[in-house]
Motif scaffolding. Structure first.
Motif, PDB file in Angstrom:
ATOM      1  N   UNK A   9       0.836  -1.199   0.000  1.00 59.69           N
ATOM      2  CA  UNK A   9       0.000   0.000   0.000  1.00 59.69           C
ATOM      3  C   UNK A   9       0.875   1.255   0.000  1.00 59.69           C
ATOM      4  N   UNK A  10       1.966   1.229   0.735  1.00 53.28           N
ATOM      5  CA  UNK A  10       2.858   2.393   0.774  1.00 53.28           C
ATOM      6  C   UNK A  10       3.462   2.667  -0.604  1.00 53.28           C
ATOM      7  N   UNK A  11       3.866   1.612  -1.314  1.00 53.35           N
ATOM      8  CA  UNK A  11       4.430   1.796  -2.653  1.00 53.35           C
ATOM      9  C   UNK A  11       3.363   2.270  -3.626  1.00 53.35           C
ATOM     10  N   UNK A  12       2.141   1.721  -3.523  1.00 51.60           N
ATOM     11  CA  UNK A  12       1.061   2.177  -4.400  1.00 51.60           C
ATOM     12  C   UNK A  12       0.728   3.640  -4.128  1.00 51.60           C
ATOM     13  N   UNK A  13       0.783   4.052  -2.861  1.00 50.51           N
ATOM     14  CA  UNK A  13       0.542   5.461  -2.533  1.00 50.51           C
ATOM     15  C   UNK A  13       1.621   6.337  -3.145  1.00 50.51           C
ATOM     16  N   UNK A  14       2.869   5.924  -3.014  1.00 53.34           N
ATOM     17  CA  UNK A  14       3.980   6.672  -3.607  1.00 53.34           C
ATOM     18  C   UNK A  14       3.805   6.767  -5.122  1.00 53.34           C
ATOM     19  N   UNK A  15       3.469   5.655  -5.766  1.00 53.56           N
ATOM     20  CA  UNK A  15       3.264   5.641  -7.218  1.00 53.56           C
ATOM     21  C   UNK A  15       2.072   6.519  -7.615  1.00 53.56           C
ATOM     22  N   UNK A 136      -4.712  -7.850 -11.245  1.00 54.66           N
ATOM     23  CA  UNK A 136      -5.605  -8.606 -10.393  1.00 54.66           C
ATOM     24  C   UNK A 136      -5.105  -8.826  -8.982  1.00 54.66           C
ATOM     25  N   UNK A 137      -3.786  -8.979  -8.818  1.00 51.30           N
ATOM     26  CA  UNK A 137      -3.255  -9.280  -7.492  1.00 51.30           C
ATOM     27  C   UNK A 137      -3.255  -8.065  -6.563  1.00 51.30           C
ATOM     28  N   UNK A 138      -3.592  -6.889  -7.060  1.00 49.61           N
ATOM     29  CA  UNK A 138      -3.671  -5.709  -6.208  1.00 49.61           C
ATOM     30  C   UNK A 138      -5.113  -5.257  -5.962  1.00 49.61           C
ATOM     31  N   UNK A 139      -6.057  -5.987  -6.473  1.00 47.05           N
ATOM     32  CA  UNK A 139      -7.457  -5.568  -6.362  1.00 47.05           C
ATOM     33  C   UNK A 139      -8.093  -5.888  -5.020  1.00 47.05           C
ATOM     34  N   UNK A 140      -7.446  -6.667  -4.180  1.00 45.34           N
ATOM     35  CA  UNK A 140      -8.025  -7.006  -2.883  1.00 45.34           C
ATOM     36  C   UNK A 140      -7.973  -5.844  -1.898  1.00 45.34           C
ATOM     37  N   UNK A 141      -6.997  -4.976  -2.037  1.00 43.53           N
ATOM     38  CA  UNK A 141      -6.831  -3.856  -1.114  1.00 43.53           C
ATOM     39  C   UNK A 141      -6.543  -2.593  -1.927  1.00 43.53           C
ATOM     40  N   UNK A 142      -7.573  -2.104  -2.622  1.00 38.17           N
ATOM     41  CA  UNK A 142      -7.361  -1.002  -3.549  1.00 38.17           C
ATOM     42  C   UNK A 142      -7.402   0.372  -2.891  1.00 38.17           C
ATOM     43  N   UNK A 143      -8.071   0.505  -1.749  1.00 37.14           N
ATOM     44  CA  UNK A 143      -8.220   1.820  -1.128  1.00 37.14           C
ATOM     45  C   UNK A 143      -6.900   2.326  -0.564  1.00 37.14           C
ATOM     46  N   UNK A 144      -6.494   3.507  -1.033  1.00 30.34           N
ATOM     47  CA  UNK A 144      -5.308   4.179  -0.499  1.00 30.34           C
ATOM     48  C   UNK A 144      -5.710   5.367   0.361  1.00 30.34           C
ATOM     49  N   UNK A 145      -6.867   5.955   0.068  1.00 28.02           N
ATOM     50  CA  UNK A 145      -7.388   7.069   0.851  1.00 28.02           C
ATOM     51  C   UNK A 145      -8.839   6.772   1.169  1.00 28.02           C
ATOM     52  N   UNK A 146      -9.209   7.038   2.410  1.00 27.82           N
ATOM     53  CA  UNK A 146     -10.602   6.917   2.829  1.00 27.82           C
ATOM     54  C   UNK A 146     -10.953   8.167   3.624  1.00 27.82           C
ATOM     55  N   UNK A 147     -12.138   8.699   3.373  1.00 29.38           N
ATOM     56  CA  UNK A 147     -12.605   9.889   4.089  1.00 29.38           C
ATOM     57  C   UNK A 147     -11.591  11.026   4.052  1.00 29.38           C
ATOM     58  N   UNK A 148     -10.901  11.148   2.913  1.00 31.39           N
ATOM     59  CA  UNK A 148      -9.954  12.237   2.743  1.00 31.39           C
ATOM     60  C   UNK A 148      -8.621  12.066   3.414  1.00 31.39           C
ATOM     61  N   UNK A 150      -4.920   9.680   3.924  1.00 32.63           N
ATOM     62  CA  UNK A 150      -3.992   8.715   3.323  1.00 32.63           C
ATOM     63  C   UNK A 150      -3.480   7.784   4.422  1.00 32.63           C
ATOM     64  N   UNK A 151      -4.233   6.768   4.842  1.00 32.03           N
ATOM     65  CA  UNK A 151      -3.745   5.906   5.928  1.00 32.03           C
ATOM     66  C   UNK A 151      -2.502   5.106   5.547  1.00 32.03           C
ATOM     67  N   UNK A 152      -2.288   4.889   4.247  1.00 32.85           N
ATOM     68  CA  UNK A 152      -1.167   4.067   3.810  1.00 32.85           C
ATOM     69  C   UNK A 152       0.097   4.878   3.564  1.00 32.85           C
ATOM     70  N   UNK A 153       0.036   6.184   3.736  1.00 35.38           N
ATOM     71  CA  UNK A 153       1.209   7.019   3.434  1.00 35.38           C
ATOM     72  C   UNK A 153       2.331   6.822   4.433  1.00 35.38           C
ATOM     73  N   UNK A 154       1.955   6.402   5.649  1.00 36.13           N
ATOM     74  CA  UNK A 154       2.857   6.190   6.754  1.00 36.13           C
ATOM     75  C   UNK A 154       4.241   6.041   6.463  1.00 36.13           C
TER      76      UNK A 154
END
Length: 154
Positions: A9-15, A136-148, A150-154
């Motif tokens: 999730x952190x890498x997807x957020x960075x990307x 397909x292998x990244x579709x299980x946890x697609x949310x990077x931001x919720x309610x404004x 970035x919980x995965x930015x950590x």
């Protein structure tokens, strides 16, 4: 062809942030409040670190829908490497937009609504939800931001 391994999730957020900072074109989806046909159009955008700035003709279906509902869904990237953003949109007239923001928008996108004969509006779209996945292998946890946030930015 074997797809690349799933990103954290952190890498997807960075990307995703890299894509927001460097891409110029997005697909913007809107709908009228009366349930009329949805509208999907390609528009250029600029990311300022907290919102996307887009511009469209005030009287276009997209412009009318954004004014009426204040909601947009935006797709950036390719079908197998996509960022989807759901956000709140606020209209800003060319006269209200700070000059610096208008210059940045014109410089990055090549579109300067201040110089066009048709009446345009800018819209600031503040993301409320951001999803990203590559395959397909990244579709299980697609949310990077919720309610404004970035919980995965950590």
């Amino acid at each position: 062809m074997t797809p690349p391994p799933a990103r954290s999730a952190a890498q997807r957020t960075k990307d995703t942030l890299h894509r927001l900072e460097n891409d110029v074109d997005a697909w913007v989806a809107t709908a009228a409040p009366d349930g009329a046909e949805p509208c999907l159009v390609p528009l250029p955008f600029v990311w300022d670190g907290t919102s996307l700035l887009i511009a469209t003709e005030a009287d276009s279906p997209t412009g009318r829908n954004l004014v009426a509902t204040g909601r947009a869904r935006i797709g950036i990237g390719l079908a197998r490497d996509v960022v989807l953003i759901e956000g709140a949109a606020q209209a800003v007239t060319p006269e209200e937009l700070p000059e610096e923001d208008a210059e940045v928008f014109a410089g990055k996108t090549g579109l300067d609504p201040r110089r066009l004969a048709d009446r345009y509006l800018y819209f600031r779209v503040v993301p409320q939800r951001v999803q990203a996945w590559r395959d397909g292998d990244e579709r299980d946890a697609t949310d990077l931001m919720r309610a404004g946030r970035w919980p995965s930015a950590g």
